[in-house]
Design a protein around this motif. Structure first.
Motif, PDB file in Angstrom:
ATOM      1  N   ALA A 109      60.964  63.024 -11.874  1.00  0.00           N
ATOM      2  CA  ALA A 109      59.954  62.844 -12.918  1.00  0.00           C
ATOM      3  C   ALA A 109      59.401  64.190 -13.377  1.00  0.00           C
ATOM      4  CB  ALA A 109      58.826  61.960 -12.399  1.00  0.00           C
ATOM      5  N   CYS A 110      59.101  65.080 -12.419  1.00  0.00           N
ATOM      6  CA  CYS A 110      58.591  66.404 -12.782  1.00  0.00           C
ATOM      7  C   CYS A 110      59.577  67.151 -13.673  1.00  0.00           C
ATOM      8  CB  CYS A 110      58.329  67.225 -11.521  1.00  0.00           C
ATOM      9  SG  CYS A 110      56.891  66.724 -10.563  1.00  0.00           S
ATOM     10  N   HIS A 111      60.853  67.106 -13.304  1.00  0.00           N
ATOM     11  CA  HIS A 111      61.848  67.871 -14.052  1.00  0.00           C
ATOM     12  C   HIS A 111      62.080  67.275 -15.435  1.00  0.00           C
ATOM     13  CE1 HIS A 111      64.456  71.311 -13.730  1.00  0.00           C
ATOM     14  NE2 HIS A 111      65.419  70.658 -14.329  1.00  0.00           N
ATOM     15  N   ALA A 112      62.016  65.959 -15.551  1.00  0.00           N
ATOM     16  CA  ALA A 112      62.144  65.330 -16.865  1.00  0.00           C
ATOM     17  C   ALA A 112      61.014  65.791 -17.778  1.00  0.00           C
ATOM     18  CB  ALA A 112      62.135  63.814 -16.718  1.00  0.00           C
ATOM     19  N   GLY A 113      59.801  65.867 -17.226  1.00  0.00           N
ATOM     20  CA  GLY A 113      58.677  66.359 -18.011  1.00  0.00           C
ATOM     21  C   GLY A 113      58.855  67.810 -18.398  1.00  0.00           C
ATOM     22  N   LEU A 114      59.370  68.612 -17.485  1.00  0.00           N
ATOM     23  CA  LEU A 114      59.610  70.027 -17.779  1.00  0.00           C
ATOM     24  C   LEU A 114      60.600  70.195 -18.920  1.00  0.00           C
ATOM     25  CD1 LEU A 114      59.411  73.070 -17.096  1.00  0.00           C
ATOM     26  CD2 LEU A 114      61.217  72.699 -15.404  1.00  0.00           C
ATOM     27  N   LEU A 115      61.699  69.444 -18.876  1.00  0.00           N
ATOM     28  CA  LEU A 115      62.723  69.561 -19.919  1.00  0.00           C
ATOM     29  C   LEU A 115      62.218  69.056 -21.272  1.00  0.00           C
ATOM     30  CD1 LEU A 115      65.929  68.502 -17.940  1.00  0.00           C
ATOM     31  CD2 LEU A 115      65.084  70.813 -18.431  1.00  0.00           C
ATOM     32  N   ALA A 116      61.219  68.168 -21.243  1.00  0.00           N
ATOM     33  CA  ALA A 116      60.661  67.647 -22.489  1.00  0.00           C
ATOM     34  C   ALA A 116      59.592  68.577 -23.073  1.00  0.00           C
ATOM     35  CB  ALA A 116      60.062  66.265 -22.255  1.00  0.00           C
ATOM     36  N   ALA A 117      59.059  69.465 -22.250  1.00  0.00           N
ATOM     37  CA  ALA A 117      57.991  70.356 -22.695  1.00  0.00           C
ATOM     38  C   ALA A 117      58.516  71.399 -23.684  1.00  0.00           C
ATOM     39  CB  ALA A 117      57.359  71.047 -21.486  1.00  0.00           C
ATOM     40  N   THR A 118      57.622  71.894 -24.516  1.00  0.00           N
ATOM     41  CA  THR A 118      57.983  72.908 -25.505  1.00  0.00           C
ATOM     42  C   THR A 118      57.054  74.119 -25.460  1.00  0.00           C
ATOM     43  OG1 THR A 118      56.655  71.784 -27.198  1.00  0.00           O
ATOM     44  CG2 THR A 118      59.006  71.217 -27.073  1.00  0.00           C
ATOM     45  N   ALA A 119      55.927  74.007 -24.792  1.00  0.00           N
ATOM     46  CA  ALA A 119      54.964  75.111 -24.729  1.00  0.00           C
ATOM     47  C   ALA A 119      55.502  76.246 -23.855  1.00  0.00           C
ATOM     48  CB  ALA A 119      53.632  74.613 -24.182  1.00  0.00           C
ATOM     49  N   ASP A 120      55.016  77.442 -24.103  1.00  0.00           N
ATOM     50  CA  ASP A 120      55.445  78.587 -23.299  1.00  0.00           C
ATOM     51  C   ASP A 120      54.960  78.481 -21.858  1.00  0.00           C
ATOM     52  OD1 ASP A 120      56.719  79.718 -25.475  1.00  0.00           O
ATOM     53  OD2 ASP A 120      55.017  81.010 -26.005  1.00  0.00           O
ATOM     54  N   VAL A 121      53.769  77.917 -21.668  1.00  0.00           N
ATOM     55  CA  VAL A 121      53.194  77.737 -20.335  1.00  0.00           C
ATOM     56  C   VAL A 121      53.062  76.248 -20.051  1.00  0.00           C
ATOM     57  CG1 VAL A 121      51.139  78.083 -18.894  1.00  0.00           C
ATOM     58  CG2 VAL A 121      51.965  79.933 -20.369  1.00  0.00           C
ATOM     59  N   VAL A 122      53.474  75.842 -18.857  1.00  0.00           N
ATOM     60  CA  VAL A 122      53.370  74.438 -18.469  1.00  0.00           C
ATOM     61  C   VAL A 122      52.530  74.312 -17.200  1.00  0.00           C
ATOM     62  CG1 VAL A 122      55.548  73.730 -19.515  1.00  0.00           C
ATOM     63  CG2 VAL A 122      55.522  74.530 -17.136  1.00  0.00           C
ATOM     64  N   CYS A 123      51.885  73.171 -17.079  1.00  0.00           N
ATOM     65  CA  CYS A 123      51.144  72.820 -15.872  1.00  0.00           C
ATOM     66  C   CYS A 123      51.727  71.534 -15.300  1.00  0.00           C
ATOM     67  CB  CYS A 123      49.668  72.585 -16.171  1.00  0.00           C
ATOM     68  SG  CYS A 123      48.759  74.019 -16.727  1.00  0.00           S
ATOM     69  N   PHE A 124      51.543  71.362 -14.016  1.00  0.00           N
ATOM     70  CA  PHE A 124      51.854  70.101 -13.350  1.00  0.00           C
ATOM     71  C   PHE A 124      50.589  69.625 -12.652  1.00  0.00           C
ATOM     72  CE2 PHE A 124      55.836  72.352 -13.597  1.00  0.00           C
ATOM     73  CZ  PHE A 124      56.806  71.374 -13.811  1.00  0.00           C
ATOM     74  N   MET A 125      50.390  68.324 -12.621  1.00  0.00           N
ATOM     75  CA  MET A 125      49.330  67.756 -11.801  1.00  0.00           C
ATOM     76  C   MET A 125      49.602  66.273 -11.580  1.00  0.00           C
ATOM     77  SD  MET A 125      45.962  67.487 -14.279  1.00  0.00           S
ATOM     78  CE  MET A 125      45.149  66.339 -13.152  1.00  0.00           C
ATOM     79  N   ASP A 126      49.076  65.742 -10.493  1.00  0.00           N
ATOM     80  CA  ASP A 126      49.260  64.328 -10.198  1.00  0.00           C
ATOM     81  C   ASP A 126      48.508  63.474 -11.204  1.00  0.00           C
ATOM     82  OD1 ASP A 126      50.842  64.951  -8.057  1.00  0.00           O
ATOM     83  OD2 ASP A 126      49.312  64.583  -6.532  1.00  0.00           O
ATOM     84  N   ALA A 127      48.995  62.247 -11.390  1.00  0.00           N
ATOM     85  CA  ALA A 127      48.401  61.341 -12.371  1.00  0.00           C
ATOM     86  C   ALA A 127      47.529  60.282 -11.719  1.00  0.00           C
ATOM     87  CB  ALA A 127      49.516  60.664 -13.185  1.00  0.00           C
ATOM     88  N   ASP A 128      46.963  60.589 -10.554  1.00  0.00           N
ATOM     89  CA  ASP A 128      46.224  59.580  -9.797  1.00  0.00           C
ATOM     90  C   ASP A 128      44.717  59.810  -9.767  1.00  0.00           C
ATOM     91  OD1 ASP A 128      46.028  61.794  -8.185  1.00  0.00           O
ATOM     92  OD2 ASP A 128      47.195  60.982  -6.528  1.00  0.00           O
ATOM     93  N   ALA A 129      44.218  60.727 -10.591  1.00  0.00           N
ATOM     94  CA  ALA A 129      42.788  61.039 -10.689  1.00  0.00           C
ATOM     95  C   ALA A 129      42.244  61.754  -9.453  1.00  0.00           C
ATOM     96  CB  ALA A 129      41.952  59.785 -10.985  1.00  0.00           C
ATOM     97  N   SER A 130      43.123  62.328  -8.635  1.00  0.00           N
ATOM     98  CA  SER A 130      42.655  63.118  -7.496  1.00  0.00           C
ATOM     99  C   SER A 130      42.340  64.553  -7.889  1.00  0.00           C
ATOM    100  CB  SER A 130      43.697  63.105  -6.371  1.00  0.00           C
ATOM    101  OG  SER A 130      44.898  63.726  -6.798  1.00  0.00           O
ATOM    102  N   LEU A 131      42.761  64.939  -9.085  1.00  0.00           N
ATOM    103  CA  LEU A 131      42.517  66.280  -9.608  1.00  0.00           C
ATOM    104  C   LEU A 131      41.924  66.161 -11.007  1.00  0.00           C
ATOM    105  CD1 LEU A 131      45.909  67.774  -8.458  1.00  0.00           C
ATOM    106  CD2 LEU A 131      43.688  68.459  -7.546  1.00  0.00           C
ATOM    107  N   ASP A 132      40.989  67.025 -11.319  1.00  0.00           N
ATOM    108  CA  ASP A 132      40.277  66.954 -12.599  1.00  0.00           C
ATOM    109  C   ASP A 132      40.959  67.846 -13.630  1.00  0.00           C
ATOM    110  OD1 ASP A 132      38.505  66.923 -14.714  1.00  0.00           O
ATOM    111  OD2 ASP A 132      36.726  67.258 -13.476  1.00  0.00           O
ATOM    112  N   PRO A 133      41.483  67.265 -14.706  1.00  0.00           N
ATOM    113  CA  PRO A 133      42.138  68.085 -15.735  1.00  0.00           C
ATOM    114  C   PRO A 133      41.249  69.173 -16.308  1.00  0.00           C
ATOM    115  CG  PRO A 133      42.603  65.759 -16.083  1.00  0.00           C
ATOM    116  CD  PRO A 133      41.552  65.820 -15.012  1.00  0.00           C
ATOM    117  N   ARG A 134      39.940  68.991 -16.243  1.00  0.00           N
ATOM    118  CA  ARG A 134      39.045  70.012 -16.777  1.00  0.00           C
ATOM    119  C   ARG A 134      39.112  71.317 -15.992  1.00  0.00           C
ATOM    120  NH1 ARG A 134      33.576  66.545 -18.425  1.00  0.00           N
ATOM    121  NH2 ARG A 134      34.613  65.213 -19.975  1.00  0.00           N
ATOM    122  N   GLN A 135      39.744  71.271 -14.823  1.00  0.00           N
ATOM    123  CA  GLN A 135      39.900  72.485 -14.025  1.00  0.00           C
ATOM    124  C   GLN A 135      41.265  73.151 -14.228  1.00  0.00           C
ATOM    125  OE1 GLN A 135      38.871  71.529  -9.950  1.00  0.00           O
ATOM    126  NE2 GLN A 135      36.713  71.232 -10.459  1.00  0.00           N
TER     127      GLN A 135
END
Length: 216
Positions: free
Chosen positions: A62-88
């Motif tokens: 899943a991570c790699h599929a998202g990476l290959l779909a990305a177009t921005a010069d810089v990419v981030c990864f984070m879990d989608a379970d609300a354990s981490l705050d996107p504002r950070q």
């Protein structure tokens, strides 16, 4: 500047609204759906996220599929379970954007006892210690919130498609001479039960995948 945020997702409909509404300006969510049956993909699309589908099961897939779909010069990864705050997310992207680091990981700082079960914290600590010894990278956590160059990461040629993907990323980056750093981020009690840290079995499976990558 736009930054793509890759969210590997498997049945996270309960958490996605909170995550997507907290994306900072300039950060675009790419939800890499890994076969959800709870309507996660449809919900994410309805909330404005870009959704890609990865039929091959596996966190790394899943991570790699998202990476290959990305177009921005810089990419981030984070879990989608609300354990981490996107504002950070700017905490982990700032050193990359400033040119002082090539790969930055968010060191999770639990804000409640329930956020990080003891068995999961112990397994992570052992792996992080082994990683420090092997690479010299000043890491204390294999945190899932991270940032780096999209093109650079693709060029590393990651091959693991299971839970070893995050570890392989650090190993290959270190071998390539990348400057690896970590910054502190809040770690919250996730929405729903974790497929990894929520059970001893899940943690052991993730640790086994990572040990396999370390031995490879």
């Amino acid at each position: 500047m736009t930054i793509d945020v890759i969210l590997p997702c498997l049945d996270e409909a309960a958490a996605l609204p909170w995550i997507l509404e907290r994306m900072p300006p300039g950060y675009t969510a790419i939800v890499a759906d890994n076969g959800s049956t709870d309507g996660s993909a449809e919900l994410a699309a309805g909330l404005g996220a870009r959704v890609v589908h990865e039929p091959v099961r596996g966190f790394g897939a899943a991570c790699h599929a998202g990476l290959l779909a990305a177009t921005a010069d810089v990419v981030c990864f984070m879990d989608a379970d609300a354990s981490l705050d996107p504002r950070q997310l700017p905490r982990v992207t700032e050193p990359v954007l400033a040119g002082t680091a090539d790969l930055v990981l968010g060191r999770r700082m639990p804000r409640t006892r329930a956020a990080w079960p003891a068995h999961a914290r112990l397994g992570n600590a052992v792996l992080a210690r082994n990683l420090r010894r092997r690479t010299g990278a000043p890491l204390h956590d294999l945190g899932p919130m991270r940032a780096c160059s999209r093109a650079g990461l693709i060029a590393l040629g990651l091959t693991d498609r299971r839970f070893g993907y995050p570890l392989e990323m650090v190993l290959r980056a270190s071998s390539a001479g990348w400057r690896v750093a970590e910054v502190e981020v809040d770690y919250l009690a996730r929405s729903g039960r974790s497929k990894v840290t929520g059970t001893v079995r899940g943690t052991l499976r993730a640790v086994a995948d990572m040990r396999r990558v370390l031995a490879g």
